[in-house]
Design an enzyme around this catalytic site. Structure first.
Site, mmCIF file in Angstrom:
data_model
loop_
_atom_site.group_PDB
_atom_site.id
_atom_site.type_symbol
_atom_site.label_atom_id
_atom_site.label_comp_id
_atom_site.label_asym_id
_atom_site.label_seq_id
_atom_site.Cartn_x
_atom_site.Cartn_y
_atom_site.Cartn_z
ATOM 1 C CG ASP A 199 -2.193 0.831 0.944
ATOM 2 O OD1 ASP A 199 -2.145 1.689 0.046
ATOM 3 O OD2 ASP A 199 -3.201 0.650 1.642
HETATM 4 C C1 BGC Z 1 -4.869 3.298 0.058
HETATM 5 C C2 BGC Z 1 -5.115 2.239 -0.985
HETATM 6 C C3 BGC Z 1 -4.972 2.810 -2.359
HETATM 7 C C4 BGC Z 1 -3.594 3.428 -2.486
HETATM 8 C C5 BGC Z 1 -3.290 3.989 -3.848
HETATM 9 C C6 BGC Z 1 -3.590 4.078 -0.204
HETATM 10 O O1 BGC Z 1 -3.439 5.163 0.650
HETATM 11 O O2 BGC Z 1 -4.817 2.703 1.327
HETATM 12 O O3 BGC Z 1 -6.366 1.658 -0.790
HETATM 13 O O4 BGC Z 1 -5.182 1.829 -3.331
HETATM 14 O O5 BGC Z 1 -3.489 4.487 -1.535
HETATM 15 O O6 BGC Z 1 -3.956 5.147 -4.123
#
Ligand code: BGC
Length: 728
Positions: free
Chosen positions: A251
């Site tokens: 993530d």
């Molecule tokens: C979130 C994810 C997301 C990623 C990319 C993160 O902060 O937790 O769910 O896919 O950002 O944007």
């Protein structure tokens, strides 16, 4: 193109080129992205248009030594151009086939601009609505998350990832993110293996079985180990036990977060921990830094790196990127088409939940004059969390009402702002306008950005002065309806008893105003069911239907009523039931149960019929099933849809069992007066639970009795008792 192609390519890659494939950076400007792609970065975020994305693909193909095309990721969560109801709202439809359609259209719109990878679906079971991300998933139930997640995967990916319009899905956030302490985002998760296996892992298993090409690691810890460094989960469970061969992406900055977590001292240590644990791609931009690579092959095993690169290249092959990484800019879909809008309306109609409808106030009989009030009445904030700036906006409800009800005078009075600090005169003014009207519709709730990532709330009531507005309208005595748009279940107790009719509309996307007006006027009928229990108060959460019975289940709710309180003699008035599991000052159970939802007609259920009351464990293992059948009759005056739900309770087992588990559900459309029989089959999996102390650790069925409940909510009546015997 096959494994051989990937092996040959891998054999020609330098260490630097390999590491480049294992990274995606987010949101840098185009110039910076181009530099990183030149330095070998293999995955990027979408560049904002087909043309700009093609340019970056061209750069990768023509300006790097091996010309490897790019994975292009984006959070396409509930739509790209056409915004559909949020995932939580979608779950309220209890119709996974709608989620498949939503994902197919969203994928097609995104793919037309060059996206080939979405970070969706989120299948985190969410039982604490303080957590803002409850809006991104399919609610509190395991089966809903599993079936909706799998349907989204089928919608995004289709049968062939290389087909036009198909994009790779990503099951997130693996795992336990929805169980964050206190509902605070990014917080600690700790749970038993028993709960992990029975509640949090099954939706991931289901979406991987549906073919999800990628998985995203969660920010949280499990057992004191952040998932980004958790080899037991990323390698032992995901790869070795489940045989997952796809990409595990971190993530955003999740790898670097290992430093504040306190398990890594510096960036290279964090990267080493993550890749050794089984991560495939780092999200954040730390692996390839200005062309200087922080990891050497002395630190990170080449076998680990080769395995990760092979996974990325295999996905690129599957997506057909080596054949053609470009899209036709002429065919880029830039806004919601009429066809997609119509589908968004239909899905929205099925996602709304009619919580109450006293005196059949809804659907509206053509009123002469109505007042609309509340912060959602005139706002255009209906898309919900997780939409991009280029999403097709929605209009306002008041405009839509005026357009659709030309014979009705529609008055508008703001009544309250979203977050308060309001002049008390706002509610007072709305109340005085109410007195001039036949009916009031109060549009309350949360703005979109009050749910989603980093949007936890400690207070689940309507924010600001919105409750005061409802009370002010109730005081006028004019009939009124409350429509709630929110990204989470809210605590409604303080005013719910005063409102004759309440419609839970969530955030429905681009077509929200159209869909809400259609539901209010009866052109459509809300047919959704709650995918989450509605709590009585914020401090009651987590409250969910599938809880354990405890050794002291309560039968009487607590009530600190001063008139009945005799501290000397008894204490609280319900002292007879004092030593049971409850709060002294709150009624039992949620305000409204999981699965609840009314519509504009009523249904009656017959006695259930069962094909056999007894089956041996052995025959169950070999595929025998209990057949159950029930007749549902539409006893109202108009056609309607019912979601028939079947719950099971395993009465005695060596590990305690939830009081009910949703095992089946089915939507049935019935004309007025029509009856139809609905049948279900309960198989081994429907009666099994996971335990390490089964004969063979894993999912198994234990012989004994099971109660089966069938009806229109998780409060459904007992339908029958079935028995699994040990006899052959
Ligand atoms: C979130 C994810 C997301 C990623 C990319 C993160 O902060 O937790 O769910 O896919 O950002 O944007």
């Amino acid at each position: 193109m096959n494994d051989q192609f990937v092996d040959d390519l891998l054999a020609r890659m330098t260490w630097q080129e390999k590491l480049g494939q294992l990274q995606i950076t987010y949101h840098p400007d185009a110039g910076r992205t181009r530099d990183l792609v030149s330095a070998g970065m293999g995955c990027i975020f979408w560049q904002g248009s087909a043309e700009a994305t093609n340019a970056m693909q061209r750069h990768a193909v023509t300006h790097t030594r091996l010309g490897i095309p790019l994975l292009v990721g984006l959070d396409v969560i509930h739509g790209q151009r056409t915004i559909f109801p949020t995932p939580l709202a979608l779950a309220a439809s209890f119709q996974p086939e709608l989620a498949e359609v939503v994902a197919r259209i969203s994928g097609r719109e995104a793919a037309s601009g060059g996206v080939n990878w979405t970070f969706s679906p989120m299948v985190d079971v969410s039982r604490d609505p303080r957590w803002g991300r409850v809006v991104e998933g399919f609610g509190e139930d395991v089966l809903l998350n599993s079936t909706f997640g799998a349907a989204m995967v089928r919608g995004y990916q289709g049968d062939d990832l290389a087909a036009a319009g198909a994009i790779a899905a990503c099951a997130k956030h693996f795992v336990g993110y929805g169980h964050a302490e206190g509902g605070r985002d990014y917080n600690t998760t700790d749970m038993s293996e028993y709960r992990l296996r029975n509640t949090y892992l099954p939706p991931f298993k289901a979406v991987l079985e549906a073919g999800a090409a990628t998985v995203m690691a969660a920010f949280n810890t499990i057992d004191g180990v952040p998932v980004h460094a958790n080899g037991r989960l990323l390698t032992e469970v995901l790869r070795e036990e489940w045989g997952f061969e796809g990409v595990v992406v971190g993530d955003a900055d999740g790898v670097m977060n290992l430093i504040p977590h306190g398990v890594a001292a510096n960036p290279s240590e964090a990267l080493l921990l993550a890749f050794r644990a089984g991560l495939t791609v780092e999200m954040g931009g730390n692996l390839v830094k200005d062309g200087i690579h922080v990891l050497t092959d002395a630190e990170l095993s080449p076998t680990v790196v080769d395995d990760a690169v092979r996974r990325v290249l295999t996905l690129k092959v599957a997506l057909g990127l080596f054949d053609d990484p470009y899209v036709d800019p002429e065919r880029e879909i830039l806004e919601a088409t009429p066809e997609h809008r119509q589908i968004a309306r239909d899905v929205a109609a099925s996602s709304m939940v009619l919580l109450k409808n006293d005196d059949a106030l809804l659907p509206l009989a053509e009123p002469r004059r109505i007042l609309v009030t509340g912060p959602h009445a005139n706002s255009t904030d209906h898309l919900g969390a997780w939409v991009q700036s280029f999403a097709t906006p929605s209009g306002s409800i008041v405009d839509e009402l005026r357009r659709r009800l030309p014979e009705t005078e529609v008055l508008l009075s703001l009544g309250a702002t979203f977050l308060g600090g309001d002049e008390p005169s706002l509610a007072a003014e709305a109340a005085s306008r109410a007195s001039e009207s036949d009916l009031v519709v109060v549009f309350v709730g949360e703005p979109g950005n009050l749910s989603g990532e980093a949007a936890s709330r400690s207070d689940l009531r309507l924010p600001g002065q919105q409750e005061a507005l409802i009370h002010a309208i109730a005081d006028t005595g004019v009939p009124f309806i409350v429509v709630i748009e929110s990204g989470r279940p809210l605590a409604l107790s303080e005013w719910f008893h005063r409102a004759p009719a309440v419609l839970q509309a969530w955030h429905l996307g681009t077509e929200a105003p159209h869909a809400i007006v259609s539901a209010l006027t009866g052109r459509t009928a809300p047919s959704g069911k709650l995918p989450v229990s509605l709590p009585r108060s914020s401090s009651q959460v987590p409250i969910f239907y599938s809880h354990e019975n405890t050794g002291r289940p309560a039968t009487v709710g607590g009530q600190l009523e001063p008139t009945k309180w005799d501290p000397a003699l008894h204490g609280p008035n319900n002292v007879d039931d004092k030593y049971s599991s409850k709060y002294l000052d709150l009624d039992l159970g949620p305000l409204l149960p999981f699965g609840h939802g009314l519509t504009y007609t009523r249904f009656e259920y017959s006695e259930a019929r069962v094909s056999t009351e007894t089956l041996s464990l052995d025959s169950l293992r070999h595929g025998a099933t209990f057949g159950l059948e029930i007749t549902v009759t539409n006893v109202g005056e108009r056609a309607g849809d019912e979601i028939v739900q079947l719950y099971v309770h395993d009465l005695v087992a060596h590990r305690v069992q939830p009081i009910r588990v949703l095992r089946k559900f089915s939507q049935v459309h019935l004309e007025a007066g029509e009856s139809r029989s609905v049948s279900f089959h309960l198989c081994f999996e429907d009666l099994a639970f996971w335990s390490e102390s089964h004969l063979t650790p894993g999912f198994d069925v234990e012989a004994g009795a099971f109660d089966v409940f069938i009806g229109g909510s998780s409060d459904a009546a007992l339908a029958t008792r079935i028995e699994v015997t040990t006899a052959p």
